[in-house]
Design a protein around this motif. Structure first.
Motif, PDB file in Angstrom:
ATOM      1  N   LYS A  67       0.802  -1.209   0.000  1.00  0.00           N
ATOM      2  CA  LYS A  67       0.000   0.000   0.000  1.00  0.00           C
ATOM      3  C   LYS A  67       0.843   1.271   0.000  1.00  0.00           C
ATOM      4  CE  LYS A  67      -4.266  -1.966   1.545  1.00  0.00           C
ATOM      5  NZ  LYS A  67      -5.416  -1.902   2.430  1.00  0.00           N
ATOM      6  N   ALA A  68       2.079   1.165  -0.431  1.00  0.00           N
ATOM      7  CA  ALA A  68       2.871   2.358  -0.672  1.00  0.00           C
ATOM      8  C   ALA A  68       2.586   2.784  -2.108  1.00  0.00           C
ATOM      9  CB  ALA A  68       4.351   2.078  -0.474  1.00  0.00           C
ATOM     10  N   PHE A  69       1.491   3.526  -2.299  1.00  0.00           N
ATOM     11  CA  PHE A  69       0.934   3.720  -3.627  1.00  0.00           C
ATOM     12  C   PHE A  69       1.676   4.796  -4.400  1.00  0.00           C
ATOM     13  CE2 PHE A  69      -3.210   2.586  -1.383  1.00  0.00           C
ATOM     14  CZ  PHE A  69      -3.026   1.249  -1.628  1.00  0.00           C
ATOM     15  N   ALA A  70       1.975   4.477  -5.639  1.00  0.00           N
ATOM     16  CA  ALA A  70       2.410   5.502  -6.580  1.00  0.00           C
ATOM     17  C   ALA A  70       1.169   6.179  -7.159  1.00  0.00           C
ATOM     18  CB  ALA A  70       3.238   4.860  -7.689  1.00  0.00           C
ATOM     19  N   GLN A  71       1.374   7.223  -7.922  1.00  0.00           N
ATOM     20  CA  GLN A  71       0.245   7.915  -8.528  1.00  0.00           C
ATOM     21  C   GLN A  71      -0.373   7.090  -9.650  1.00  0.00           C
ATOM     22  OE1 GLN A  71      -1.031  10.843  -7.217  1.00  0.00           O
ATOM     23  NE2 GLN A  71       0.434  10.257  -5.647  1.00  0.00           N
ATOM     24  N   THR A  72       0.393   6.136 -10.213  1.00  0.00           N
ATOM     25  CA  THR A  72      -0.174   5.223 -11.189  1.00  0.00           C
ATOM     26  C   THR A  72      -0.599   3.962 -10.456  1.00  0.00           C
ATOM     27  OG1 THR A  72       2.040   4.364 -11.648  1.00  0.00           O
ATOM     28  CG2 THR A  72       1.207   6.103 -13.087  1.00  0.00           C
ATOM     29  N   ALA A  73      -1.801   3.499 -10.714  1.00  0.00           N
ATOM     30  CA  ALA A  73      -2.382   2.426  -9.923  1.00  0.00           C
ATOM     31  C   ALA A  73      -2.089   1.067 -10.531  1.00  0.00           C
ATOM     32  CB  ALA A  73      -3.887   2.648  -9.799  1.00  0.00           C
ATOM     33  N   ALA A  74      -2.643   0.045  -9.884  1.00  0.00           N
ATOM     34  CA  ALA A  74      -2.386  -1.335 -10.268  1.00  0.00           C
ATOM     35  C   ALA A  74      -3.194  -1.726 -11.502  1.00  0.00           C
ATOM     36  CB  ALA A  74      -2.744  -2.253  -9.113  1.00  0.00           C
ATOM     37  N   GLY A  75      -2.793  -2.858 -12.088  1.00  0.00           N
ATOM     38  CA  GLY A  75      -3.550  -3.393 -13.214  1.00  0.00           C
ATOM     39  C   GLY A  75      -4.723  -4.225 -12.772  1.00  0.00           C
ATOM     40  N   ALA A  76      -4.715  -4.663 -11.511  1.00  0.00           N
ATOM     41  CA  ALA A  76      -5.796  -5.486 -10.983  1.00  0.00           C
ATOM     42  C   ALA A  76      -5.675  -5.504  -9.467  1.00  0.00           C
ATOM     43  CB  ALA A  76      -5.737  -6.901 -11.564  1.00  0.00           C
ATOM     44  N   TYR A  77      -6.577  -6.244  -8.819  1.00  0.00           N
ATOM     45  CA  TYR A  77      -6.634  -6.269  -7.368  1.00  0.00           C
ATOM     46  C   TYR A  77      -7.048  -7.658  -6.899  1.00  0.00           C
ATOM     47  CZ  TYR A  77      -7.158  -1.293  -8.433  1.00  0.00           C
ATOM     48  OH  TYR A  77      -7.009  -0.040  -8.947  1.00  0.00           O
ATOM     49  N   VAL A  78      -6.607  -8.006  -5.690  1.00  0.00           N
ATOM     50  CA  VAL A  78      -7.085  -9.209  -5.030  1.00  0.00           C
ATOM     51  C   VAL A  78      -7.662  -8.801  -3.675  1.00  0.00           C
ATOM     52  CG1 VAL A  78      -4.828  -9.755  -3.972  1.00  0.00           C
ATOM     53  CG2 VAL A  78      -6.527 -11.570  -4.342  1.00  0.00           C
ATOM     54  N   MET A  79      -8.779  -9.412  -3.318  1.00  0.00           N
ATOM     55  CA  MET A  79      -9.406  -9.171  -2.025  1.00  0.00           C
ATOM     56  C   MET A  79      -9.384 -10.466  -1.224  1.00  0.00           C
ATOM     57  SD  MET A  79     -13.375  -8.292  -0.979  1.00  0.00           S
ATOM     58  CE  MET A  79     -13.463  -6.689  -1.779  1.00  0.00           C
ATOM     59  N   ALA A  80      -8.917 -10.378   0.023  1.00  0.00           N
ATOM     60  CA  ALA A  80      -8.996 -11.487   0.964  1.00  0.00           C
ATOM     61  C   ALA A  80     -10.150 -11.221   1.917  1.00  0.00           C
ATOM     62  CB  ALA A  80      -7.688 -11.618   1.733  1.00  0.00           C
ATOM     63  N   TYR A  81     -10.888 -12.258   2.277  1.00  0.00           N
ATOM     64  CA  TYR A  81     -12.037 -12.083   3.160  1.00  0.00           C
ATOM     65  C   TYR A  81     -12.441 -13.423   3.761  1.00  0.00           C
ATOM     66  CZ  TYR A  81     -14.587 -13.665  -1.044  1.00  0.00           C
ATOM     67  OH  TYR A  81     -15.016 -14.375  -2.136  1.00  0.00           O
ATOM     68  N   PHE A  82     -13.339 -13.381   4.742  1.00  0.00           N
ATOM     69  CA  PHE A  82     -14.028 -14.575   5.207  1.00  0.00           C
ATOM     70  C   PHE A  82     -15.504 -14.349   4.955  1.00  0.00           C
ATOM     71  CE2 PHE A  82     -14.047 -11.679   8.755  1.00  0.00           C
ATOM     72  CZ  PHE A  82     -15.228 -11.914   9.437  1.00  0.00           C
ATOM     73  N   THR A  83     -16.370 -15.300   5.272  1.00  0.00           N
ATOM     74  CA  THR A  83     -17.781 -15.123   4.943  1.00  0.00           C
ATOM     75  C   THR A  83     -18.687 -15.354   6.149  1.00  0.00           C
ATOM     76  OG1 THR A  83     -18.064 -17.437   4.228  1.00  0.00           O
ATOM     77  CG2 THR A  83     -17.425 -15.836   2.538  1.00  0.00           C
ATOM     78  N   GLU A  84     -19.759 -14.587   6.179  1.00  0.00           N
ATOM     79  CA  GLU A  84     -20.865 -14.761   7.121  1.00  0.00           C
ATOM     80  C   GLU A  84     -22.138 -14.299   6.424  1.00  0.00           C
ATOM     81  OE1 GLU A  84     -18.822 -14.187  11.540  1.00  0.00           O
ATOM     82  OE2 GLU A  84     -19.757 -12.461  10.567  1.00  0.00           O
ATOM     83  N   SER A  85     -23.279 -14.773   6.895  1.00  0.00           N
ATOM     84  CA  SER A  85     -24.570 -14.316   6.385  1.00  0.00           C
ATOM     85  C   SER A  85     -25.504 -14.126   7.579  1.00  0.00           C
ATOM     86  CB  SER A  85     -25.148 -15.323   5.380  1.00  0.00           C
ATOM     87  OG  SER A  85     -25.374 -16.583   5.993  1.00  0.00           O
ATOM     88  N   PRO A  86     -26.681 -13.488   7.393  1.00  0.00           N
ATOM     89  CA  PRO A  86     -27.514 -13.102   8.528  1.00  0.00           C
ATOM     90  C   PRO A  86     -27.813 -14.222   9.519  1.00  0.00           C
ATOM     91  CG  PRO A  86     -28.285 -12.000   6.568  1.00  0.00           C
ATOM     92  CD  PRO A  86     -27.199 -12.933   6.121  1.00  0.00           C
ATOM     93  N   SER A  87     -28.119 -15.423   9.026  1.00  0.00           N
ATOM     94  CA  SER A  87     -28.401 -16.536   9.933  1.00  0.00           C
ATOM     95  C   SER A  87     -27.155 -17.367  10.208  1.00  0.00           C
ATOM     96  CB  SER A  87     -29.486 -17.441   9.344  1.00  0.00           C
ATOM     97  OG  SER A  87     -28.979 -18.188   8.250  1.00  0.00           O
ATOM     98  N   MET A  88     -26.009 -16.919   9.656  1.00  0.00           N
ATOM     99  CA  MET A  88     -24.720 -17.599   9.741  1.00  0.00           C
ATOM    100  C   MET A  88     -24.666 -18.865   8.888  1.00  0.00           C
ATOM    101  SD  MET A  88     -23.100 -15.429  11.481  1.00  0.00           S
ATOM    102  CE  MET A  88     -21.588 -16.017  12.230  1.00  0.00           C
TER     103      MET A  88
END
Length: 457
Positions: free
Chosen positions: A23-44
């Motif tokens: 996240k030491a960003f230059a003024q020119t951005a990335a070509g793509a992105y990856v998101m890490a996450y876990f999952t939950e829903s209202p009733s779990m």
């Protein structure tokens, strides 16, 4: 350590070199992105505490990988994770950090975090738990960044110290042995979920004010513990928000700020700015972005376009799609009690919004919507209302369940669906229920918006 010059030879290496430090960003951005996450829903029902990954080309619209199943799951500690984060290290490889917590027992005192190494996020090695402190408290939401003044990585996380949560820091070169913990940021009240971004030579630390569930921005000319001062407060979508992430847009001098709501009933929000220093974040309409299904606490990292393609090739795209309403973009097409309708995300059973778009039953040039959780059942119109019903094999059923995808009536970049056997009628929502109605050039703006959907994941 492998030299940057030796590792980064060639055009692909140059693209990776521009992303070092995550996240030491230059003024020119990335070509793509990856998101890490876990999952939950209202009733779990959708809860899964393994590492999930999604990719994006624009930082707004996300493609879940591995059918939205985890790509790796912890085998020690609690056996589950929350709050995963991906860092690209100085050698171009990745390290994954995550809270060691399966479920929602916030009273658990866990001094460890989960750690994996990865060359390319297509495989994970060296799994271990790393102890960050010996205090009777947790180690929540670990993130990391490169501190060039120390020639070390900083691991920041939330822990109770001095009577309330603060942002702590440990330093490391290998994410196995770490220094003694220090207080990194303490505003004098409960603060969690720190995330770092270096933009234009200024270091920005965004956190959650845990006393009022808003996001707060700090900045410093250095990365030294205790050097950050608050400059932006009260960032909120009108409800509690946490888990901030700052991401460069793919073009132009723009950045996105993501946040998550804290409960299983929650969802992501996204803001935009062209001036992080001013902190004037504008909340985007839900129409502009789509979060991965059931995703919680995103950790977003720039990658190259080639890396994104390799991840999709490795893990695959979902076999199902979701349809988002144009004028109610927080809502998705679903079936409920066999009735086709739109409802606000999130909801359970979450599978009710998942569809296989198959060649039209009456015309292969069209499309039919087969339910994922009720295979063999399709959306068909009956007395002009859409219902979920089993294919009885008749010509009438096949025609009723076939639609032709066209440019969106309200927005040509979206989609509308014309009935196969009533070609002057389009699928639209009315009082949340789906039906087919005549829609021509003279139709109202609202009618056209009701009949416009985004086909995504």
């Amino acid at each position: 350590m492998i030299s940057r010059r030796g590792l980064m030879a060639g055009a692909a290496g140059a693209a990776v070199a521009g992303l070092l430090g995550s996240k030491a960003f230059a003024q020119t951005a990335a070509g793509a992105y990856v998101m890490a996450y876990f999952t939950e829903s209202p009733s779990m029902a959708g809860a899964d505490y393994g590492l999930h990954l999604a990719v994006s080309t624009d930082g707004l619209d996300w493609l879940p990988l591995n059918q939205n199943n985890p790509v790796v799951t912890p085998t020690a500690g609690t056996g589950g994770l929350r709050d995963p984060f991906v860092l690209r290290k100085q050698d171009g490889r990745f390290v994954v950090l995550a809270t060691d917590l399966k479920g929602t027992d916030w009273s658990l005192q866990n001094q460890y975090v989960h750690v994996w190494d990865s060359a390319d996020l297509r495989g994970f090695t060296g799994y271990r738990r790393v102890k960050l402190h010996s205090m009777a408290t947790h180690s929540w939401a670990p993130e990391a960044f490169w501190d060039p003044s120390r020639n070390q990585y900083a691991i920041i996380y939330s822990a109770a110290y001095g009577g309330h949560d603060v942002i702590m820091v440990n330093y490391t070169t290998d994410f196995t042995t770490v220094s003694a913990p220090q207080v990194f940021f303490d505003p004098g009240h409960a603060t969690i979920d720190g995330t770092m971004a270096t933009i234009g030579g200024v270091n920005y630390l965004y956190v959650k004010n845990n006393t009022n569930s808003t996001l707060v921005g700090q900045r410093s000319s250095s990365l030294a513990p205790g050097s950050f001062t608050t400059y932006k407060t009260g960032i909120s979508p009108g409800r509690g928000v946490e888990a901030p992430q700052i991401v460069p847009a793919p073009a132009g001098n723009r950045w996105y700020l993501w946040g998550d709501t804290w409960s299983p009933n929650g969802r992501f929000f996204c803001w935009e700015t062209t001036d992080v220093a001013a902190g004037n974040w504008t909340l985007l309409n839900d129409r502009a972005y789509t979060q991965p299904l059931n995703s919680k606490h995103p950790g977003i990292t720039p990658i190259t376009a080639a890396e994104r393609s390799a991840l999709v090739a490795q893990w695959g795209a979902p076999a199902w799609r979701r349809l988002k309403s144009y004028n109610f973009p927080g809502s998705y097409v679903r079936h409920a009690n066999s009735v086709g309708r739109i409802d606000a995300y999130p909801f359970d059973p979450y599978q009710d919004q998942l569809w296989k778009l198959v060649p039209g039953l009456a015309d292969a040039a069209g499309v039919s919507f087969e339910s994922v959780n009720y295979p063999g059942r399709y959306l068909r119109h009956y007395n002009y209302e859409l219902r979920l019903a089993a294919n009885d094999g008749t010509a009438t059923f096949k025609a009723d369940a076939t639609f032709h995808q066209t440019a969106g009536l309200a927005d040509a970049s979206w989609s509308s669906f014309r009935s196969h056997n009533f070609p002057d009628r389009y699928v639209r929502h009315f009082s949340s229920v789906l039906r087919i109605d005549p829609l021509g050039s003279a139709s109202s703006t609202v009618d056209k918006q009701d009949a416009t959907f985004r086909v995504g994941y």
